[in-house]
Design an enzyme around this catalytic site. Structure first.
Site, mmCIF file in Angstrom:
data_model
loop_
_atom_site.group_PDB
_atom_site.id
_atom_site.type_symbol
_atom_site.label_atom_id
_atom_site.label_comp_id
_atom_site.label_asym_id
_atom_site.label_seq_id
_atom_site.Cartn_x
_atom_site.Cartn_y
_atom_site.Cartn_z
ATOM 1 N N GLU A 102 0.869 -1.194 0.000
ATOM 2 C CA GLU A 102 0.000 0.000 0.000
ATOM 3 C C GLU A 102 0.908 1.248 0.000
ATOM 4 O O GLU A 102 1.988 1.214 0.605
ATOM 5 C CB GLU A 102 -0.814 -0.059 1.301
ATOM 6 C CG GLU A 102 -1.679 1.139 1.624
ATOM 7 C CD GLU A 102 -2.284 1.026 3.045
ATOM 8 O OE1 GLU A 102 -1.603 0.496 3.966
ATOM 9 O OE2 GLU A 102 -3.425 1.460 3.225
ATOM 10 N N CYS B 140 -4.758 -3.293 2.614
ATOM 11 C CA CYS B 140 -4.517 -3.293 4.053
ATOM 12 C C CYS B 140 -5.730 -3.624 4.914
ATOM 13 O O CYS B 140 -6.149 -4.760 4.980
ATOM 14 C CB CYS B 140 -3.876 -1.983 4.485
ATOM 15 S SG CYS B 140 -3.144 -2.143 6.130
ATOM 16 N N LYS C 201 -9.356 1.770 -1.731
ATOM 17 C CA LYS C 201 -9.565 1.160 -0.406
ATOM 18 C C LYS C 201 -10.933 1.541 0.164
ATOM 19 O O LYS C 201 -11.253 2.726 0.286
ATOM 20 C CB LYS C 201 -8.447 1.625 0.519
ATOM 21 C CG LYS C 201 -8.419 0.987 1.896
ATOM 22 C CD LYS C 201 -7.167 1.460 2.632
ATOM 23 C CE LYS C 201 -6.981 0.835 3.983
ATOM 24 N NZ LYS C 201 -5.739 1.286 4.643
HETATM 25 N N1 CDT Z 1 -2.941 0.893 6.671
HETATM 26 C C1 CDT Z 1 -3.878 0.262 7.386
HETATM 27 O O1 CDT Z 1 -5.005 0.104 6.946
HETATM 28 N N2 CDT Z 1 -3.509 -0.133 8.618
HETATM 29 C C2 CDT Z 1 -4.428 -0.770 9.490
HETATM 30 C C3 CDT Z 1 -4.117 -0.469 10.900
HETATM 31 C C4 CDT Z 1 -5.192 -0.922 11.789
HETATM 32 S S1 CDT Z 1 -4.502 -1.803 13.060
HETATM 33 C C5 CDT Z 1 -5.688 -2.913 13.557
HETATM 34 C C6 CDT Z 1 -4.465 -2.294 9.316
HETATM 35 O O2 CDT Z 1 -5.561 -2.833 9.290
HETATM 36 O O3 CDT Z 1 -3.426 -2.932 9.233
#
Ligand code: CDT
Length: 338
Positions: free
Chosen positions: A47, A187, A131
């Protein structure tokens, strides 16, 4: 092997706030070249790959914030043609490698957290995904520079393309004359069953997912605010693997996950966990370092048949008439107290 395909995750190590685009691009091109040497046909990048993961910072300087996006307008054409990053896409085309890569997209009308899938044969964008699930908050947890904030809701609009699968026609010959069916997530999306099932319902065989997952952010997670860094890292890795392996299994698809890993700015650690998971939920290859690294496997897309035809034969066993709530409700509505 009926429909073999050599695939890889391109894990990218630390990229600091001060790391230049040129330096990042050079590292990405090296990963492309190493993948080509090993005959990889599909390479998945993380990402927001071209820059550091900027939503962790509360950025008040508009010029700095603007520098983290790629600008795709009628004049510039698709991201593959934009001046900052077109060298990357040119090299992928020269090497004939399909790529998925994430970046901050500025359309002139809105900013999105986006990933494109680009054909190694023609250099065309075969699919664009934005996203859907943006984690975090619109305001910073605090202004301490050591705090890892999560300001995606401030810097991006929620994705508006849904979960549209597509055929990677570029890989048709390699895959026994039948183009792989591909889905994309970014992500935090991987933690939500809904997107996976939308892709399962389109027969997706390969799910590509890039991410930046902080290894330490108790302000974001809640729970024990005094959790040790070691325990937080362990938990983040556990949850990452748990969701990817479970959802790959219940939707009978391969998944390639590509991490932005390492310790950004020497104080914002990210988990690695780049891996290739098979449709039975097993990890067939995974990262060995937290740095730039290729995680490679030769997979056989025919392996998706077992789950798709038996345990998770969706057409045969699903009961959509029982699932109304899934599309009707956003949040939780507990039953009334009696
Ligand atoms: N970038 C991203 O979406 N990060 C989120 C952080 C949340 S931590 C539970 C992820 O889901 O990895």
């Amino acid at each position: 092997m009926g429909r073999p395909l050599k695939v890889a995750a391109a894990q990218v190590g630390a990229v600091h706030r001060t790391t230049s685009r040129a330096e990042v691009l050079e590292r990405l091109v090296k990963l492309l070249q190493d993948a080509s040497t090993q005959d990889v046909k599909l390479l998945v990048f993380p990402e927001t790959t071209f820059t550091t993961f900027f939503p962790r910072y509360y950025i008040t300087d508009d010029e700095e914030l603007a520098s983290y996006y790629e600008y795709e307008t009628a004049e510039t054409g698709p991201v593959t043609q934009t001046k900052n990053v077109k060298a990357f896409f040119q090299r992928a085309k020269e090497l004939g490698i399909d790529v998925q890569i994430g970046y901050g997209e500025d359309t002139g009308n809105g900013r999105y957290n986006t990933a494109v899938y680009v054909s190694g044969k023609t250099g065309d964008v075969l699919n664009k995904y934005r996203k859907v699930h943006l984690p975090g908050s619109t305001e910073p947890f605090d202004l301490n520079p050591n705090t890892t904030n999560q300001l995606e809701k401030k810097y991006f609009l929620p994705g508006n393309y849904g979960f549209q699968a597509f055929r990677a026609s570029s890989l048709k010959e390699t895959c026994g004359g039948s183009s792989p069916i591909v889905g994309q997530l970014i992500c935090n999306d991987r933690r939500w069953a809904e997107g996976w099932r939308c892709y399962g319902l389109q027969g997706v065989e390969i799910l590509c997912c890039g991410y930046n997952t902080t290894a330490y952010a108790p302000q974001l997670w809640g729970g024990d605010q005094n959790i040790s860094r070691e325990k937080a890292y362990e938990e983040a890795m556990f949850h990452h693997k748990l969701v990817v392996q479970a959802h790959a299994y219940t939707n009978s698809m391969f998944c390639i996950t590509a991490a932005r890993a390492g310790n950004d700015d020497d104080r914002h650690p990210l988990i690695p966990g780049s891996m290739i998971v098979d449709p039975e939920g097993h990890i067939v290859a995974e990262n060995k370092t937290e740095e730039d690294e290729l995680v490679i496997a030769t997979i056989d897309l025919d392996d998706c048949k077992q789950g798709k035809e038996r345990t998770f034969n969706l057409g045969k066993h699903r009961r959509p008439e029982m699932y109304g709530r899934l599309a009707e409700e956003g949040g939780v509505k507990p039953p009334p107290e009696v």
